[in-house]
Design an enzyme around this catalytic site. Structure first.
Site, PDB file in Angstrom:
ATOM      1  N   ASP A   1      40.502  34.709  38.940  1.00 17.88           N
ATOM      2  CA  ASP A   1      39.876  34.024  37.754  1.00 17.88           C
ATOM      3  C   ASP A   1      38.708  33.313  38.166  1.00 17.88           C
ATOM      4  O   ASP A   1      38.642  32.505  39.072  1.00 17.88           O
ATOM      5  CB  ASP A   1      40.717  32.968  37.041  1.00 17.88           C
ATOM      6  CG  ASP A   1      41.888  33.618  36.596  1.00 17.88           C
ATOM      7  OD1 ASP A   1      41.977  34.890  36.175  1.00 17.88           O
ATOM      8  OD2 ASP A   1      43.013  33.120  36.151  1.00 17.88           O
TER       9      ASP A   1
ATOM     10  N   ARG B   1      40.771  27.168  26.537  1.00 16.63           N
ATOM     11  CA  ARG B   1      41.536  28.431  27.281  1.00 16.63           C
ATOM     12  C   ARG B   1      41.040  29.947  26.867  1.00 16.63           C
ATOM     13  O   ARG B   1      40.837  30.009  25.634  1.00 16.63           O
ATOM     14  CB  ARG B   1      43.109  28.162  27.084  1.00 16.63           C
ATOM     15  CG  ARG B   1      43.393  26.727  27.585  1.00 16.63           C
ATOM     16  CD  ARG B   1      45.043  26.630  27.192  1.00 16.63           C
ATOM     17  NE  ARG B   1      45.097  26.692  25.845  1.00 16.63           N
ATOM     18  CZ  ARG B   1      46.421  26.542  25.408  1.00 16.63           C
ATOM     19  NH1 ARG B   1      47.482  26.726  26.004  1.00 16.63           N
ATOM     20  NH2 ARG B   1      46.768  26.755  23.892  1.00 16.63           N
TER      21      ARG B   1
ATOM     22  N   ARG C   1      38.487  37.855  34.609  1.00 14.79           N
ATOM     23  CA  ARG C   1      39.457  38.094  35.267  1.00 14.79           C
ATOM     24  C   ARG C   1      39.097  39.343  36.051  1.00 14.79           C
ATOM     25  O   ARG C   1      38.640  40.178  35.508  1.00 14.79           O
ATOM     26  CB  ARG C   1      40.621  38.612  34.487  1.00 14.79           C
ATOM     27  CG  ARG C   1      41.657  39.269  35.119  1.00 14.79           C
ATOM     28  CD  ARG C   1      42.309  38.883  36.434  1.00 14.79           C
ATOM     29  NE  ARG C   1      43.125  37.454  36.117  1.00 14.79           N
ATOM     30  CZ  ARG C   1      44.170  37.165  35.758  1.00 14.79           C
ATOM     31  NH1 ARG C   1      44.859  38.445  35.291  1.00 14.79           N
ATOM     32  NH2 ARG C   1      44.693  35.949  35.489  1.00 14.79           N
TER      33      ARG C   1
ATOM     34  N   LYS D   1      47.762  28.578  42.397  1.00 14.90           N
ATOM     35  CA  LYS D   1      46.934  27.359  42.361  1.00 14.90           C
ATOM     36  C   LYS D   1      47.249  26.720  43.724  1.00 14.90           C
ATOM     37  O   LYS D   1      46.553  25.629  43.988  1.00 14.90           O
ATOM     38  CB  LYS D   1      47.360  26.325  41.230  1.00 14.90           C
ATOM     39  CG  LYS D   1      47.297  27.075  40.082  1.00 14.90           C
ATOM     40  CD  LYS D   1      47.707  25.991  38.866  1.00 14.90           C
ATOM     41  CE  LYS D   1      47.406  26.600  37.475  1.00 14.90           C
ATOM     42  NZ  LYS D   1      48.348  27.530  37.230  1.00 14.90           N
TER      43      LYS D   1
ATOM     44  N   GLU E   1      41.838  30.538  40.252  1.00 10.64           N
ATOM     45  CA  GLU E   1      43.026  31.075  40.601  1.00 10.64           C
ATOM     46  C   GLU E   1      42.985  32.380  41.032  1.00 10.64           C
ATOM     47  O   GLU E   1      42.091  33.113  41.180  1.00 10.64           O
ATOM     48  CB  GLU E   1      44.008  31.101  39.210  1.00 10.64           C
ATOM     49  CG  GLU E   1      44.198  29.594  38.806  1.00 10.64           C
ATOM     50  CD  GLU E   1      45.321  30.009  37.637  1.00 10.64           C
ATOM     51  OE1 GLU E   1      45.868  30.732  37.561  1.00 10.64           O
ATOM     52  OE2 GLU E   1      45.450  28.904  36.807  1.00 10.64           O
TER      53      GLU E   1
ATOM     54  N   ASN F   1      45.927  35.194  41.453  1.00 15.24           N
ATOM     55  CA  ASN F   1      47.112  35.487  40.620  1.00 15.24           C
ATOM     56  C   ASN F   1      47.864  36.566  41.322  1.00 15.24           C
ATOM     57  O   ASN F   1      47.461  37.853  41.440  1.00 15.24           O
ATOM     58  CB  ASN F   1      46.949  35.928  39.240  1.00 15.24           C
ATOM     59  CG  ASN F   1      46.396  34.657  38.421  1.00 15.24           C
ATOM     60  OD1 ASN F   1      47.006  34.044  37.863  1.00 15.24           O
ATOM     61  ND2 ASN F   1      44.897  34.783  38.197  1.00 15.24           N
TER      62      ASN F   1
ATOM     63  N   ARG G   1      36.884  36.991  29.624  1.00 14.75           N
ATOM     64  CA  ARG G   1      37.683  36.393  28.426  1.00 14.75           C
ATOM     65  C   ARG G   1      37.197  35.275  27.913  1.00 14.75           C
ATOM     66  O   ARG G   1      37.084  34.334  28.448  1.00 14.75           O
ATOM     67  CB  ARG G   1      39.234  36.246  29.293  1.00 14.75           C
ATOM     68  CG  ARG G   1      40.102  37.157  29.887  1.00 14.75           C
ATOM     69  CD  ARG G   1      41.200  36.989  30.627  1.00 14.75           C
ATOM     70  NE  ARG G   1      40.859  35.662  31.730  1.00 14.75           N
ATOM     71  CZ  ARG G   1      41.918  35.283  32.409  1.00 14.75           C
ATOM     72  NH1 ARG G   1      43.131  35.385  32.224  1.00 14.75           N
ATOM     73  NH2 ARG G   1      41.533  34.420  33.491  1.00 14.75           N
TER      74      ARG G   1
ATOM     75  N   LYS H   1      46.272  20.448  34.795  1.00 12.42           N
ATOM     76  CA  LYS H   1      47.226  21.670  34.339  1.00 12.42           C
ATOM     77  C   LYS H   1      48.409  21.727  35.337  1.00 12.42           C
ATOM     78  O   LYS H   1      48.394  21.226  36.405  1.00 12.42           O
ATOM     79  CB  LYS H   1      46.443  22.941  34.501  1.00 12.42           C
ATOM     80  CG  LYS H   1      45.699  23.166  35.580  1.00 12.42           C
ATOM     81  CD  LYS H   1      44.730  24.435  35.490  1.00 12.42           C
ATOM     82  CE  LYS H   1      43.854  24.335  36.618  1.00 12.42           C
ATOM     83  NZ  LYS H   1      42.933  25.689  36.535  1.00 12.42           N
TER      84      LYS H   1
END
Length: 314
Positions: free
Chosen positions: A274, A234, A212, A127, A282, A284, A226, A162
């Site tokens: 994402d 979420r 993703r 993040k 994000e 990752n 997703r 978050k």
């Protein structure tokens, strides 16, 4: 040529073989004849002569529920002298233990290839690194200040709060413009975490999915949409999200094209990003997931692409 591969990851008995990306990578590497070693990050030892050793066990894997791995005897392996590749695959939290491991693994390079590059992982938390590409992000605030969050909420309405180093959808909250829980939530975040937290404008398109996308050595290899379960915002698989096949849109390809050269330059070989409604949320890099679902929907073999990239670097 067969490689000796040490995998720093969580206990094998906890692996969900139906969806675990590390397990899929292990299967793909084993199929190429590579010898796999499993160790826990707590079993690392560094000595002043430059040796980084780990108590590890050779492991073989198979896609059989309840009988998915077999260990050999414990051995002490030298990650510089005995091993060709280290896969850093333990799950976050991204804490001082994780950061210390990156410092230790950095010391065995370039003699041993570490994937992802440990210095780059340390300097690119999910993040924070994404802020380098703010032009693709939703409106975002990082703060510990209640007044700053209130001002942000007045401007953007619905918001999402978050933890800055959270993972798998943990502690993600959506707040409406008139939600009276904001002061208490800000106080709670300040008590639980020493870091500031992230606030973003809520993206209603999350109901249509949180995509993703996997990039291998800077190149997109596919994505999976997703979808949140009913009553959730979420979409993470870890909290019950479901997957759906999805092609990459022109906007998503534009994002990948912007990120790709920087990921490649930093040695971030296996990355998951994402994207919600065309917005990057994000990047990752610590322990990306999603390749099993992507391959199932798209008929691809991301594990093989990861090993192609590793072997090319060696």
């Amino acid at each position: 040529m067969p490689l000796n591969v040490a995998i720093q990851m969580d206990p094998m008995e906890k692996v969900n073989i139906a969806g675990d990306s590390s397990f899929a990578i292990m299967l793909a590497g084993q199929a190429r004849g590579h010898r796999l070693w499993h160790y826990d990050v707590r079993h690392l030892s560094y000595s002043a002569d430059g040796a980084l050793k780990a108590r590890a066990r050779p492991v073989t894997v198979q896609r059989v529920e309840g009988d998915h791995y077999e260990f050999g005897d414990w051995e002490t392996i030298d990650l510089r002298g005995d091993i060709d590749v280290v896969l850093m695959r333990q799950d976050p939290p991204f804490d001082l233990s994780y950061i210390t491991a990156t410092h230790l693994l950095e010391r065995i390079q370039p003699d041993t290839l570490v994937v992802n590059d440990p210095a780059a992982v340390r300097n690119a938390p999910e993040k924070i690194f994404v802020l380098d590409f703010a032009e693709f992000m939703p409106p975002t605030l990082i703060t510990r200040s209640l007044e700053d969050v209130r001002a942000f909420q007045r401007e953007h309405g619905e918001i999402v709060v978050k933890p800055i180093y959270g993972n798998a959808g943990t502690a993600v909250f959506k707040l409406d413009p008139d939600d009276g829980n904001l002061p208490a939530l800000t106080e709670l975040f300040g008590q639980v975490w020493v870091e500031p937290f992230m606030v973003q404008a809520f993206l209603p398109d999350v109901s249509q999915g949180d995509k993703r996308i996997i990039l291998v050595d800077g190149e997109p290899t596919g994505g999976v949409n997703r979808l949140p379960k009913e009553g959730e915002i979420r979409s993470n698989f870890a909290v019950g999200g479901s997957g759906a096949a999805s092609e990459l849109t022109p906007r998503e390809l534009e994002i990948c094209e912007a990120l790709g050269p920087e990921l490649k330059k930093r040695g971030l070989l296996f990355v998951g990003i994402d994207v919600i409604g065309g917005y990057l949320t994000e990047i990752n890099v610590t322990s990306p997931t999603g390749i099993v679902s992507i391959d199932a929907f798209n008929g691809t073999d991301t594990g093989a692409k990861i090993w192609d990239a590793i072997e090319n670097k060696l």
